[in-house]
Structure formats: C-alpha cells, structure tokens
Motif scaffolding. Structure first.
Motif, mmCIF file in Angstrom:
data_model
loop_
_atom_site.group_PDB
_atom_site.id
_atom_site.type_symbol
_atom_site.label_atom_id
_atom_site.label_comp_id
_atom_site.label_asym_id
_atom_site.label_seq_id
_atom_site.Cartn_x
_atom_site.Cartn_y
_atom_site.Cartn_z
ATOM 1 N N LEU A 5 43.374 47.576 27.766
ATOM 2 C CA LEU A 5 44.455 48.441 27.122
ATOM 3 C C LEU A 5 45.216 47.450 26.227
ATOM 4 N N ARG A 6 44.937 46.298 25.971
ATOM 5 C CA ARG A 6 45.308 45.554 24.950
ATOM 6 C C ARG A 6 46.858 45.030 25.414
ATOM 7 N N MET A 7 47.049 44.825 26.578
ATOM 8 C CA MET A 7 48.466 44.633 27.083
ATOM 9 C C MET A 7 48.812 43.253 27.117
ATOM 10 N N PRO A 8 49.689 42.864 26.577
ATOM 11 C CA PRO A 8 50.087 41.246 26.322
ATOM 12 C C PRO A 8 50.687 40.697 27.518
ATOM 13 N N LEU A 9 50.235 40.632 28.783
ATOM 14 C CA LEU A 9 50.733 40.119 29.834
ATOM 15 C C LEU A 9 50.694 38.669 30.198
ATOM 16 N N VAL A 10 51.063 37.749 30.755
ATOM 17 C CA VAL A 10 51.106 36.417 30.921
ATOM 18 C C VAL A 10 50.923 36.108 32.618
ATOM 19 N N MET A 11 50.113 35.552 33.165
ATOM 20 C CA MET A 11 49.868 35.164 34.439
ATOM 21 C C MET A 11 49.551 33.945 34.723
ATOM 22 N N ASN A 12 50.216 33.200 35.367
ATOM 23 C CA ASN A 12 49.628 31.634 35.744
ATOM 24 C C ASN A 12 48.729 31.793 36.953
ATOM 25 N N VAL A 13 47.788 31.337 36.962
ATOM 26 C CA VAL A 13 46.533 31.064 37.818
ATOM 27 C C VAL A 13 46.636 29.783 38.472
ATOM 28 N N ALA A 14 47.067 29.680 39.818
ATOM 29 C CA ALA A 14 47.138 28.123 40.520
ATOM 30 C C ALA A 14 45.687 27.956 41.042
ATOM 31 N N ASN A 15 44.825 27.227 40.177
ATOM 32 C CA ASN A 15 43.449 27.235 40.800
ATOM 33 C C ASN A 15 43.164 26.942 42.197
ATOM 34 N N ARG A 16 42.345 27.672 42.726
ATOM 35 C CA ARG A 16 42.038 27.369 44.118
ATOM 36 C C ARG A 16 40.612 27.727 44.434
ATOM 37 N N ALA A 17 39.888 27.131 45.282
ATOM 38 C CA ALA A 17 38.534 27.262 45.670
ATOM 39 C C ALA A 17 38.617 28.800 46.126
ATOM 40 N N MET A 18 37.199 29.431 46.050
ATOM 41 C CA MET A 18 36.845 30.788 46.668
ATOM 42 C C MET A 18 36.002 30.692 47.943
ATOM 43 N N GLY A 19 36.344 31.532 48.712
ATOM 44 C CA GLY A 19 35.607 31.673 49.897
ATOM 45 C C GLY A 19 34.372 32.685 49.889
ATOM 46 N N ALA A 20 33.400 32.589 50.835
ATOM 47 C CA ALA A 20 33.509 31.837 52.019
ATOM 48 C C ALA A 20 32.356 30.491 51.619
ATOM 49 N N PRO A 21 32.676 29.591 52.555
ATOM 50 C CA PRO A 21 33.728 29.310 53.383
ATOM 51 C C PRO A 21 35.050 29.222 53.074
ATOM 52 N N LEU A 22 35.897 29.541 54.003
ATOM 53 C CA LEU A 22 37.337 29.419 53.471
ATOM 54 C C LEU A 22 37.717 27.949 53.040
ATOM 55 N N ASN A 23 38.494 27.873 51.896
ATOM 56 C CA ASN A 23 38.875 26.641 51.447
ATOM 57 C C ASN A 23 40.340 26.905 50.645
ATOM 58 N N ILE A 24 41.262 26.254 50.920
ATOM 59 C CA ILE A 24 42.340 26.604 50.196
ATOM 60 C C ILE A 24 43.057 25.316 49.137
ATOM 61 N N TRP A 25 41.817 24.345 48.834
ATOM 62 C CA TRP A 25 42.077 23.401 48.126
ATOM 63 C C TRP A 25 41.726 23.677 46.683
ATOM 64 N N ASN A 26 41.800 22.626 45.649
ATOM 65 C CA ASN A 26 41.632 22.982 44.402
ATOM 66 C C ASN A 26 40.119 23.029 43.855
ATOM 67 N N ASP A 27 39.629 24.007 43.235
ATOM 68 C CA ASP A 27 38.662 23.788 42.043
ATOM 69 C C ASP A 27 38.960 25.028 41.221
#
Length: 397
Positions: free
Chosen positions: A102-124
């Motif tokens: 839709l060409r919408m100029p939104l801005v979003m900060n992404v605080a990079n974090r690992a994806m599960g599974a397995p569950l992990n809340i640390w950074n990648d």
C-alpha cells in the motif's frame, strides 16, 4: 561526530529510541510489548501520559493488530510508529506485505532477537533477515547513537513522495536496547526542521473518495510489484542524501549505505552488520598491529541492497569473509547469498566465504574473528570452504 554535548546523556538504549520517536512526532503509536522491545514502548507510553508527546498511544491485543491499526492510521493521513521483535515480527508477517504494498511510509524499530523453536530471547538477526523480501527498507545500526539518528532519518526517507516505502530500523536486542551509554539525544526543534510534518498526497477522505488496497488480477499485479521494486532502487540515493542532510544538521554521519574501516589497502575484508561491528574493529586493530591487512565493510542498508556500492568498495579485496547472525536453513545465510549474487554478474571473481555466528546470543569474540581471518587466508591459497557455522560445539551434537 558532533561536538555538541548539551544533549549528551547516559541513558538506556530503549529510552534513547523512545526520545527519538518523540522528536519524530507520530500521530499514533501502536505496539504490543515483547522482550527486548518492551522498554521502548513503555517509555513512549509514559511520554504520552506525561504530556511530553502529543500522540495517541494504542494498547492492542497482538503484534498483528498493532501493525493493522497503523495501516488505517497511514491511510487516513497520519504518521504512525511501532516497534517489535522476533516472534512479534513473525506475527506481523501478513501485514508487513500489506503496508509495503500500500506504499505506507511507516517506521518501525526492530529489536533483533532469535526466533523459536527452541525458545530463545537473546540476540541474533534471524527475525528481520527472514523478512528481507517483504518490501520494507531495512537499516541496521552499529550502536545506540546510530539507531537514534537512523530513526529520524527513516521517516524522511519513507515519506519522500518518490519512495513511499516503510522502514525497519534494526538494532540488536539487549546489546543495544538495554545498554546504558552516553547518547546525544535529538534536539526537538532541530528534528522538526529536519523532518517536516507529514502531508501525504493521497488519503482516505469522504470528500475525495478513492480506493486503497484494491483487488489486482493478473493483468495489473506485476505492475504493482514493479513500482515497489523501482521505489527501493530510488531509495538507494535517497538514503545517502538523507544521511548527508543529517550530517549537515546534526554533525554525525554513518556512511549512508555502507561504511568502511581500513578498506583502502585491505586484502581480507570482513563484511557484517549490526553491533558486532565494534568487536570486529577491535580485532582488526589488533591484527593490523601484527601486519595483517584486514579491513571491515559495514552494511547499513540491507534493503535496498547496495550492489554497486559493494562492488566498488570490495573490488580490490583478495578474499571477502561474510559474518552474520542468521542462517538460511537449507541454503547458506541471507547476506552472503546476496553478496555472491551481486558479484556473480560482475567481472569481480573474489572468493567469498560465509559464517553464521552469534546465533541465539552466543558471544562473538576477537578469537572467533581471528579464526575467520585464518579461514580467509586459507581460501586465498585455494582451500575454499564456502559456508560454515562459526565456533560450532561439535561435542554436543
């Protein structure tokens, strides 16, 4: 860097981002809290409650809803903001395509974090790299100051009438969101001069009816995607231009699309993105003192991918070693694959080797970076191992 210390404060990275967002004056903030992004929206909520920020803060039931709300906000002519991470970004996946389409100029900060599974809340960086093809511009920050400054720049890029493309400003979770360090907070008045009020040409208005997100059959769908593709190409010079404009206003510059460290005479060049850049610089300093001609190329703009700038910067390298905090299961990894593709159609035949590193928050040490250089030296002699997991613990496999 700027010599102005009037706004220099020792603050948490998340607060510095929230302050930057406040200076961007969004009409609506819509977000769902998820570690390690939570402190950003907590601070924004407090700023709205205190009357520091004249914005509507919406508490929603999920990340899918958070971004869906902002589709309506942007369609109605408002400036919107959100932030998220990891599983939250994954839950937004359908709407990510809607926003860019839709060409919408939104801005979003992404605080990079690992994806599960397995569950992990640390950074990648698996979360945002996995969303590299959804049509959003992606800018990766080395440190908190760069993340702050990139947030303001992102709105100016996104809202340009020739771009009209959403932007993710990606910053490593915990490493940047939760660190306390000196940051030059943005001056509100200077930020207003740099980023004028949002005045879109096309909005939902009963007085001037128009359709947003119409059905596209095979006779028109390709042309919509082509226009998005062209907008990303137009964003390449715009990102550079806005970075220079920011330097003129605030005195700080980060290289626009890419940045280099000891590139002029480097025989081995490490290519990476995000906060690990600082560690790589320390390792290069140590190796340079030993006579090793090692350099660094830092990627700021991963989407659009700066093919021509990369070819120019890396044309004299003997070996290119790509280190990234993600992996493409069944392939290699995002950045190394894109870099190989960029060089495949050129006359440059430099060996390119790749490393998945720091997955799930595992430390990347100077010893690890030295190991990458050893592998690059072996590749230069013909012992080419194209891709591997760095510091793999084989004893627990």
């Amino acid at each position: 860097m700027s010599n102005n210390t009037a706004n220099m404060k020792v603050v948490e990275g998340s607060y510095a981002i929230a302050h930057a967002v406040m200076c961007c004056r969004p009409d609506v903030i819509s977000a769902y809290p998820i570690t390690p992004q939570t402190h950003i929206v907590e601070n924004l909520s407090q700023m709205v409650a205190n009357g520091e920020l004249d914005s509507e803060f919406l508490t929603v039931d999920s990340e899918f809803s958070a971004l869906s709300v902002l589709v309506g906000v942007c369609a109605a002519g408002g400036r919107g903001y959100s932030s998220t991470t990891s599983q939250g970004l994954a839950l937004m996946y359908e709407v990510l395509y809607n926003v860019s389409g839709l060409r919408m100029p939104l801005v979003m900060n992404v605080a990079n974090r690992a994806m599960g599974a397995p569950l992990n809340i640390w950074n990648d960086q698996q979360d945002s790299i996995g969303a590299r093809d959804v049509g959003w511009i992606q800018i990766y920050a080395e440190n908190v100051q760069e993340a702050v400054d990139a947030t303001l720049q992102a709105y100016k890029i996104a809202e340009d009438k020739d771009i009209r493309t959403p932007v993710m400003v990606c910053m490593d979770g915990f490493i940047l969101t939760h660190v306390y360090e000196p940051v030059e907070l943005l001056d509100k008045e200077k930020a207003r001069e740099f980023l004028p009020d949002f005045k879109p040409e096309h909005i939902l208005d009963p007085a001037r009816p128009m359709t947003f997100g119409a059905f596209a059959d095979p006779s028109t769908y390709t042309e919509f995607r082509y226009q998005q593709f062209e907008a990303q190409l137009k964003a390449l010079p715009k990102i550079e231009e806005v970075a220079r404009q920011f330097e003129e206003s605030f005195g700080r510059y980060y290289g626009g699309l890419i940045d280099g460290y000891f590139l002029d005479d480097a025989e081995i060049v490490i290519v990476t993105l995000g906060s690990v850049v600082g560690t790589v610089k320390d390792a290069i300093d140590a190796m340079r003192s030993e006579g090793k001609k090692v350099g660094l190329l830092k990627i700021r703009s991963y989407r659009p991918f700066p093919v021509q700038a990369l070819r120019k910067a890396l044309k004299d390298a003997a070996v290119i070693a790509v280190m990234e905090k993600d992996v493409a299961i069944g392939g290699e990894a995002g950045l190394v694959t894109d870099l190989k593709a960029a060089f495949y159609s050129s006359s440059i035949r430099t060996p390119i080797i790749g490393f998945a590193a720091g997955l799930g928050g595992r430390d990347i040490t100077i010893k690890d970076i030295r190991k990458i250089v050893e592998k690059a030296e072996a590749a230069r002699k013909g012992d080419l191992s194209e891709f591997e997991f760095l510091a793999l613990r084989k004893e627990i496999l």
